[in-house]
Design an enzyme around this catalytic site. Structure first.
Site, PDB file in Angstrom:
ATOM      1  CB  CYS A   1       3.201  13.427  -5.739  1.00 25.16           C
ATOM      2  SG  CYS A   1       2.450  11.794  -5.534  1.00 25.16           S
TER       3      CYS A   1
ATOM      4  CG  LEU B   1      -6.684   6.524   3.078  1.00 27.63           C
ATOM      5  CD1 LEU B   1      -7.892   7.651   3.294  1.00 27.63           C
ATOM      6  CD2 LEU B   1      -6.862   5.491   3.878  1.00 27.63           C
TER       7      LEU B   1
ATOM      8  CG  ASN C   1      -0.089   7.379  -9.265  1.00 25.05           C
ATOM      9  OD1 ASN C   1      -0.574   8.281  -8.895  1.00 25.05           O
ATOM     10  ND2 ASN C   1       1.223   7.020  -9.433  1.00 25.05           N
TER      11      ASN C   1
ATOM     12  CG  ASN D   1       6.609  14.056  -8.023  1.00 24.76           C
ATOM     13  OD1 ASN D   1       7.245  13.247  -8.059  1.00 24.76           O
ATOM     14  ND2 ASN D   1       5.650  14.307  -8.703  1.00 24.76           N
TER      15      ASN D   1
ATOM     16  CG  ASP E   1       0.866  15.624  -7.491  1.00 24.36           C
ATOM     17  OD1 ASP E   1       0.444  16.509  -6.728  1.00 24.36           O
ATOM     18  OD2 ASP E   1       0.299  14.477  -7.113  1.00 24.36           O
TER      19      ASP E   1
ATOM     20  CB  SER F   1       0.141  -1.732  -7.921  1.00 27.52           C
ATOM     21  OG  SER F   1       0.473  -3.157  -7.663  1.00 27.52           O
TER      22      SER F   1
ATOM     23  CG  HIS G   1       8.699   7.294  -6.612  1.00 29.09           C
ATOM     24  ND1 HIS G   1       8.951   6.547  -7.744  1.00 29.09           N
ATOM     25  CD2 HIS G   1       7.506   7.663  -6.997  1.00 29.09           C
ATOM     26  CE1 HIS G   1       8.068   6.619  -8.824  1.00 29.09           C
ATOM     27  NE2 HIS G   1       7.276   7.181  -8.262  1.00 29.09           N
ATOM     28  N   GLY G   2       8.542   4.014  -5.908  1.00 32.65           N
ATOM     29  CA  GLY G   2       7.736   2.904  -6.246  1.00 32.65           C
ATOM     30  C   GLY G   2       8.007   1.933  -7.230  1.00 32.65           C
ATOM     31  CB  SER G   3       6.115  -0.746  -8.675  1.00 29.94           C
ATOM     32  OG  SER G   3       4.867  -0.193  -8.344  1.00 29.94           O
TER      33      SER G   3
END
Lengths: 172, 485
Positions: B100, B207, B204, B334, B97, B384, B408-410
């Site tokens: 992303c 919006l 995942n 990404n 992706d 999340s 970038h995230g969890s």
């Protein structure tokens, strides 16, 4: 085994049972599990292992498993027919290209296949495939994951004593 | 067997695996983690971060951020910079992706104003922004327009009344990455992508309508620099990418590189690490195509924002301008990009791969839009749908240590299959609503797969990067409405 199956009725075993029931064997005995989802291979994604006595069966099993990731096939009807013809450098890349082609059909013409018949010619290598399915409908179909791509992780067709096997990891 | 015990502690939250740990490693591997996060990382992270350390032309370190987990080839949460002459480019270092990323827009609405209308807003957004399997996007373009999008991304959108003029500068790389070459994109990729502009996707992607968490508003001065003036302010976050377009470009070039490696005598430990010299024809072709996908992803997020502004206008009967619905920022997580960095005392250009990692440029960097240049680049970290997200800021230390990169995230800790086995989508939806999060999903299975328990604790990830000084906390954002693909 039966106790385990009951307890694990919501994981891969459920798919295994359904797969045996729904797969069209053309008279052969279902001694080989056509495909099985592997919960522990790819944390963020979905993996399955496919087995068949024949290459045709292996490609069909992979196509059906891929479709099951995207939709509950029971909710599909074979309303229209599509064909895929492909040739590739190796058997591995033929399978990769074949599954990728099914993902492309999902995105480009919104087509999902209920029935799959594949004829593989390993000498070229090439294939001809007939698909029976229909255009995606959010109201009629129980849709699941939007598959992004087939990965090369653990990818490759292997000859086994029972026939052929492969592991496919899909990027979700 | 390489695992967490192979890593030596360098400082509070920095760990290193030396090149002696595995034959072929050209540089050490560096992992950003607390002891607890390190112990919780799957062994794949350690295998993969050291595999990446073996690739030709890698500079300084192979990095794994605090949210790292096993990926294809590179770990998710992986960063690696390569020399432009001797180094490689790898689709596995970017992900299928392509681009992303995360996008955050602000409003001047308060929680009290939005709360009674969240359901209407989410229901309307769910209709306006298609999500899920096989949906078509709302933006219809022809092939030549699509090629303009590949080249000019958000700039094209603004020129075609799909955005506001200042949207362009508030996107990483000024709204589009230079070097796009549509002739390197396959017909299949174009046909997958052309119908998907303005779709959220699934997995995942989301919006989300969010509100500032007043108990975790860490730096109000910085927050104000980004237009977050109040402790009950409502914002909107978008997480999505280049959809089938980028996925197909990834698939096409993974196949091409699989063959090209033999030609260039590159041996890798994992087929997903397929790569080619950046200076080779194959490497250059992939970069040209990958940039097309990156610019399509910027466009996708842009046209979704256009719809979000429209939806807020319809629900609150105000012009989006009157609601101050400006873009705070848009970041890729990404991507591989040619960037200028300081390396061994010299200013050099490097090809920085960030796979599940975010650019984190510090104050004064010329690539940061003028209004933020003094303070640093906004860094958007998506959590999340249950636990919330964070806005951070880039630092000079990131420039010095990690080629200007952070987490970038969890990161997942539970497989999708296991999440579905343990959690029922409809039950989760009800529970979330009781906690004040109204969620609408394309499928209930998809919702279950994205439950908060399937992810690492995002606060720990953010805290680790803050302690390391690679990005600093600004504010935590709490979800109140969510649309899932």
């Amino acid at each position: 085994m039966s106790v385990d199956m009951n307890r694990a009725s919501k994981d891969g075993v459920r798919f295994r049972l359904r797969a045996i029931k729904s797969f069209e064997w053309g008279g052969a005995q279902p001694m080989v599990v056509p495909y099985e989802f592997l919960p522990d291979v790819a944390l963020a994604d979905i993996a399955f292992e496919a087995n068949s006595r024949t290459l045709n069966g292996l490609f069909q099993s992979c196509a059906i498993a891929l479709t099951e990731v995207m939709v509950d096939r029971k909710t599909l009807k074979p309303r229209s027919r599509k064909e895929i013809s492909l040739s590739s450098e190796t058997l591995d890349t033929l399978l990769y290209d074949f599954l990728t082609e099914m993902i492309i059909m999902k995105d480009v013409i919104s087509f999902l296949a209920k029935r799959v018949t594949v004829r593989v010619d390993p000498t070229r290598p090439s294939l001809k495939c007939e698909l029976g399915g229909e255009t995606i409908s959010r109201s009629r179909h129980k849709l699941r994951n939007d598959v992004k791509a087939v990965t090369m992780h653990m990818f490759g067709i292997k000859k086994t004593p029972e026939g052929w096997a492969t592991t496919v990891v899909l990027d979700i | 067997m390489i695992n967490s015990s192979s890593a030596k502690q360098i400082s509070d939250v920095v760990w290193e695996i030396p090149p002696s740990a595995k034959p072929g490693m050209r540089v050490p591997a560096r992992i950003y983690a607390t002891k607890e996060l390190l112990a919780g990382m799957d062994n794949g992270v350690f295998e993969q971060v050291t595999n990446v350390a073996s690739l030709p032309g890698i500079m300084r370190y192979s990095y794994a951020m605090a949210d790292a987990h096993w990926g294809y080839g590179f770990p998710i949460g992986g960063v690696a910079a390569f020399d432009l002459e001797t180094g490689v480019i790898s689709p596995g270092g970017i992900g299928f992706d392509v681009n992303c990323g995360m996008r955050l827009i602000r409003t001047n609405l308060t929680f009290d104003e939005v709360k009674p209308r969240v359901k209407d807003l989410v229901d309307l957004l769910f209709r306006l922004v298609p999500a899920g399997v096989g949906v078509k996007g709302f933006l219809k373009v022809n092939q030549s327009q699509f090629e303009e999008i590949m080249k000019y991304g958000v700039k094209w959108c603004v020129e075609n009344d799909l955005g506001w003029p200042d949207d362009v500068s508030h996107v990483e790389e000024g709204g589009y990455i230079k070097g796009a070459d549509p002739t390197k994109v396959s017909r299949q990729a174009s046909s997958r992508g052309i119908s998907q502009l303005g779709t959220l996707g699934s997995g995942n992607h989301y919006l989300e309508i969010q509100v500032v968490d007043p108990s975790r508003y860490f730096d109000t001065k910085l927050g104000k620099a980004f237009g977050i003036e109040r402790e009950d302010q409502v914002l909107v976050m978008i997480h999505c990418g280049s959809r089938g377009f980028g996925h197909q470009i990834g698939s096409d070039y993974l196949r091409i590189f699989d063959g090209a490696m033999r030609k260039y005598n590159i041996e890798v430990r994992d087929r997903e690490l397929a790569c080619a010299p950046f200076s080779s024809k194959e490497g250059g072709d992939y970069y040209g195509a990958m940039v097309c996908a990156a610019n399509m992803a910027f466009t996708n997020r842009q046209v979704i924002v256009h719809r979000v502004r429209d939806a807020f206008g319809q629900v609150f009967h105000k012009e989006p301008e009157a609601m101050d619905m400006h873009l705070i920022y848009d970041v890729c997580h990404n991507i591989a990009k040619v960037e200028k960095h300081s390396y061994e005392g010299k200013n050099v250009e490097a090809l920085v791969h960030r796979k599940g990692a975010t650019r984190s440029f510090g104050p004064g960097h010329p690539d940061i839009p003028a209004p933020y240049r003094k303070v640093g680049q906004p860094v958007i970290i998506g959590g999340s749908m249950e636990t919330g997200s964070y806005l951070l800021i880039g630092t000079q230390k990131a420039m010095e240590e990690t080629f200007g990169s952070t987490a970038h995230g969890s990161g997942r800790t539970m497989s999708r299959t296991a999440a579905k086995r343990n959690i029922r989508g409809d039950v989760l939806q009800r529970q979330m609503q009781e906690r004040g999060i109204y969620v609408k999903a394309a499928t209930m299975d998809g919702l279950a797969e994205e439950a908060g328990v399937a992810y690492k604790d995002i606060s720990q990830v953010v805290e680790t990067m803050d302690r390391a000084g690679i990005s600093k906390k600004v504010v935590a954002l709490r979800p109140i409405g969510n649309i899932k693909g």
